[in-house]
Structures are given as structure tokens and as C-alpha cells.
Design a protein around this motif. Structure first.
Motif, PDB file in Angstrom:
ATOM      1  N   ASP A   5       0.832  -1.200   0.000  1.00 40.29           N
ATOM      2  CA  ASP A   5       0.000   0.000   0.000  1.00 40.29           C
ATOM      3  C   ASP A   5       0.870   1.255   0.000  1.00 40.29           C
ATOM      4  O   ASP A   5       0.599   2.214  -0.705  1.00 40.29           O
ATOM      5  N   PHE A   6       1.918   1.257   0.816  1.00 40.86           N
ATOM      6  CA  PHE A   6       2.812   2.405   0.869  1.00 40.86           C
ATOM      7  C   PHE A   6       3.548   2.594  -0.444  1.00 40.86           C
ATOM      8  O   PHE A   6       3.760   3.718  -0.892  1.00 40.86           O
ATOM      9  N   ASP A   7       3.959   1.493  -1.084  1.00 39.45           N
ATOM     10  CA  ASP A   7       4.644   1.604  -2.371  1.00 39.45           C
ATOM     11  C   ASP A   7       3.765   2.321  -3.388  1.00 39.45           C
ATOM     12  O   ASP A   7       4.253   3.159  -4.152  1.00 39.45           O
ATOM     13  N   PRO A  56       6.312   6.936   5.431  1.00 39.26           N
ATOM     14  CA  PRO A  56       6.150   5.747   6.257  1.00 39.26           C
ATOM     15  C   PRO A  56       7.220   5.725   7.351  1.00 39.26           C
ATOM     16  O   PRO A  56       8.411   5.872   7.072  1.00 39.26           O
ATOM     17  N   THR A  57       6.808   5.565   8.576  1.00 37.45           N
ATOM     18  CA  THR A  57       7.712   5.617   9.726  1.00 37.45           C
ATOM     19  C   THR A  57       8.879   4.646   9.582  1.00 37.45           C
ATOM     20  O   THR A  57      10.017   4.985   9.909  1.00 37.45           O
ATOM     21  N   ALA A  58       8.629   3.451   9.083  1.00 32.23           N
ATOM     22  CA  ALA A  58       9.673   2.433   8.977  1.00 32.23           C
ATOM     23  C   ALA A  58      10.702   2.745   7.891  1.00 32.23           C
ATOM     24  O   ALA A  58      11.771   2.147   7.861  1.00 32.23           O
ATOM     25  N   TRP A  59      10.402   3.678   7.006  1.00 29.96           N
ATOM     26  CA  TRP A  59      11.293   3.963   5.881  1.00 29.96           C
ATOM     27  C   TRP A  59      12.423   4.920   6.239  1.00 29.96           C
ATOM     28  O   TRP A  59      13.407   5.011   5.506  1.00 29.96           O
ATOM     29  N   ALA A  60      12.277   5.703   7.293  1.00 28.21           N
ATOM     30  CA  ALA A  60      13.289   6.729   7.580  1.00 28.21           C
ATOM     31  C   ALA A  60      13.400   6.985   9.077  1.00 28.21           C
ATOM     32  O   ALA A  60      12.431   6.834   9.818  1.00 28.21           O
ATOM     33  N   ASP A  61      14.581   7.406   9.460  1.00 31.31           N
ATOM     34  CA  ASP A  61      14.863   7.795  10.833  1.00 31.31           C
ATOM     35  C   ASP A  61      15.214   9.280  10.814  1.00 31.31           C
ATOM     36  O   ASP A  61      16.359   9.643  10.533  1.00 31.31           O
ATOM     37  N   ASP A  96      -1.975   5.385  13.288  1.00 34.47           N
ATOM     38  CA  ASP A  96      -1.558   4.303  14.191  1.00 34.47           C
ATOM     39  C   ASP A  96      -0.054   4.104  14.218  1.00 34.47           C
ATOM     40  O   ASP A  96       0.432   2.999  14.437  1.00 34.47           O
ATOM     41  N   GLY A  97       0.713   5.153  13.941  1.00 30.04           N
ATOM     42  CA  GLY A  97       2.168   5.086  13.982  1.00 30.04           C
ATOM     43  C   GLY A  97       2.818   4.593  12.713  1.00 30.04           C
ATOM     44  O   GLY A  97       4.040   4.586  12.608  1.00 30.04           O
ATOM     45  N   ALA A  98       2.034   4.168  11.742  1.00 24.19           N
ATOM     46  CA  ALA A  98       2.592   3.639  10.496  1.00 24.19           C
ATOM     47  C   ALA A  98       3.237   4.730   9.648  1.00 24.19           C
ATOM     48  O   ALA A  98       4.136   4.460   8.859  1.00 24.19           O
ATOM     49  N   GLU A  99       2.758   5.965   9.792  1.00 21.62           N
ATOM     50  CA  GLU A  99       3.324   7.092   9.060  1.00 21.62           C
ATOM     51  C   GLU A  99       3.745   8.164  10.058  1.00 21.62           C
ATOM     52  O   GLU A  99       3.262   8.200  11.186  1.00 21.62           O
ATOM     53  N   SER A 100       4.644   9.031   9.601  1.00 19.97           N
ATOM     54  CA  SER A 100       5.105  10.139  10.430  1.00 19.97           C
ATOM     55  C   SER A 100       5.039  11.431   9.634  1.00 19.97           C
ATOM     56  O   SER A 100       5.133  11.425   8.401  1.00 19.97           O
ATOM     57  N   ILE A 101       4.884  12.525  10.365  1.00 20.27           N
ATOM     58  CA  ILE A 101       4.893  13.868   9.777  1.00 20.27           C
ATOM     59  C   ILE A 101       5.966  14.662  10.493  1.00 20.27           C
ATOM     60  O   ILE A 101       6.082  14.619  11.724  1.00 20.27           O
ATOM     61  N   VAL A 102       6.751  15.389   9.714  1.00 21.81           N
ATOM     62  CA  VAL A 102       7.800  16.219  10.282  1.00 21.81           C
ATOM     63  C   VAL A 102       7.727  17.602   9.626  1.00 21.81           C
ATOM     64  O   VAL A 102       7.391  17.720   8.451  1.00 21.81           O
ATOM     65  N   TYR A 103       7.986  18.639  10.423  1.00 22.13           N
ATOM     66  CA  TYR A 103       7.980  20.002   9.908  1.00 22.13           C
ATOM     67  C   TYR A 103       9.372  20.374   9.420  1.00 22.13           C
ATOM     68  O   TYR A 103      10.378  20.008  10.023  1.00 22.13           O
ATOM     69  N   LEU A 104       9.414  21.095   8.293  1.00 18.88           N
ATOM     70  CA  LEU A 104      10.669  21.456   7.643  1.00 18.88           C
ATOM     71  C   LEU A 104      10.771  22.957   7.433  1.00 18.88           C
ATOM     72  O   LEU A 104       9.762  23.648   7.335  1.00 18.88           O
ATOM     73  N   ALA A 105      12.001  23.431   7.306  1.00 20.99           N
ATOM     74  CA  ALA A 105      12.271  24.818   6.903  1.00 20.99           C
ATOM     75  C   ALA A 105      13.354  24.768   5.845  1.00 20.99           C
ATOM     76  O   ALA A 105      14.243  23.895   5.893  1.00 20.99           O
ATOM     77  N   PRO A 106      13.285  25.671   4.855  1.00 19.88           N
ATOM     78  CA  PRO A 106      14.366  25.714   3.877  1.00 19.88           C
ATOM     79  C   PRO A 106      15.707  25.883   4.584  1.00 19.88           C
ATOM     80  O   PRO A 106      15.806  26.623   5.582  1.00 19.88           O
ATOM     81  N   ASP A 107      16.725  25.189   4.104  1.00 23.25           N
ATOM     82  CA  ASP A 107      18.049  25.250   4.718  1.00 23.25           C
ATOM     83  C   ASP A 107      18.975  26.075   3.825  1.00 23.25           C
ATOM     84  O   ASP A 107      19.483  25.572   2.831  1.00 23.25           O
ATOM     85  N   PRO A 108      19.201  27.339   4.181  1.00 22.82           N
ATOM     86  CA  PRO A 108      20.022  28.201   3.329  1.00 22.82           C
ATOM     87  C   PRO A 108      21.508  27.846   3.367  1.00 22.82           C
ATOM     88  O   PRO A 108      22.276  28.307   2.533  1.00 22.82           O
ATOM     89  N   THR A 109      21.930  27.016   4.320  1.00 23.53           N
ATOM     90  CA  THR A 109      23.344  26.679   4.430  1.00 23.53           C
ATOM     91  C   THR A 109      23.738  25.526   3.508  1.00 23.53           C
ATOM     92  O   THR A 109      24.915  25.248   3.354  1.00 23.53           O
ATOM     93  N   ALA A 110      22.759  24.846   2.936  1.00 22.25           N
ATOM     94  CA  ALA A 110      23.074  23.680   2.089  1.00 22.25           C
ATOM     95  C   ALA A 110      23.254  24.083   0.642  1.00 22.25           C
ATOM     96  O   ALA A 110      22.854  25.077   0.186  1.00 22.25           O
TER      97      ALA A 110
END
Length: 110
Positions: A5-7, A56-61, A96-110
Motif C-alpha cells: 500500500d505504501f509503495d 512511512p515511519t519504517a522507511w526513515a529515521d 496508528d504510527g505507520a506514518e510520520s509527519i515532520v515540519y521542515l524549513a528551507p536550509d540556506p546553508t546547504a
């Protein structure tokens, strides 16, 4: 079944290719859905766009302070310049923990 399903949900039609960088560790690649949400601030006097990534939570740390590069691909090839981001806070688990959400900001140093 869940990975299948995630794929389908996180294929390149909907998702961007993400590469997490963290000092002292190997880079980690995965797909995520990048979005901009309207966020009220100052008691509703200001509405600002907040970038978020769902994956998907399991795909990334991911952790606060990580750098992240995203790029849209077609047939596995980049179709735009990569964008650099900084992870603003610890991911929040959803669905149910299967997915995660994270907040981002543009990184001007990269």
C-alpha cells in the motif's frame, strides 16, 4: 500488505525522493509527500505556510536538526533542482504510527 500500500501511495507520481544527512552516519534515501499547510499565528492575524513531509515511519529515521534534500523524479530521473531542508522538530506519528509527519524549513546553508 502494508508495504505494498505504501509503495503505491509513495510512488514518484505523488512523492519526492528524499535523502537524509546526519553527521557521522550514512545518508538515508526514501520517498515522502511534501506539502505546505496554512498555519495561523498571532491569534489569527497572520497566516503562514508551514512545510511538512509525510512518510512511512519504517522507511526513515528523522530527528530534529537533520538535513534533508528532496527532488521530484520521473522514471527515476530528477526533473528539477534538489531542495535543501532542515528538520525542525521530532517527527509526529500518525495513522496508528505507520506514518510520520515532520515540519521542515528551507536550509540556506546547504
Amino acid at each position: 500488505m502494508l508495504d505494498d500500500d505504501f509503495d503505491a501511495l509513495y510512488d514518484e507520481d505523488w512523492a519526492v525522493l528524499c535523502t537524509r544527512s546526519r553527521p557521522g552516519e550514512d545518508d538515508q534515501s526514501f520517498r515522502g509527500i511534501l506539502a505546505v499547510l496554512d498555519v495561523d499565528a498571532f491569534e489569527g492575524h497572520v497566516v503562514a505556510g508551514q512545510h511538512q513531509l509525510q512518510y512511512p515511519t519504517a522507511w526513515a529515521d528523522l530527528a530534529e536538526g537533520d538535513t534533508l534534500q528532496t527532488v521530484r523524479t520521473v522514471d527515476g530521473e530528477p526533473v528539477e533542482d534538489p531542495k535543501a531542508w532542515r528538520v525542525l522538530a521530532q517527527p509526529r506519528r500518525v495513522v496508528d504510527g505507520a506514518e510520520s509527519i515532520v515540519y521542515l524549513a528551507p536550509d540556506p546553508t546547504a
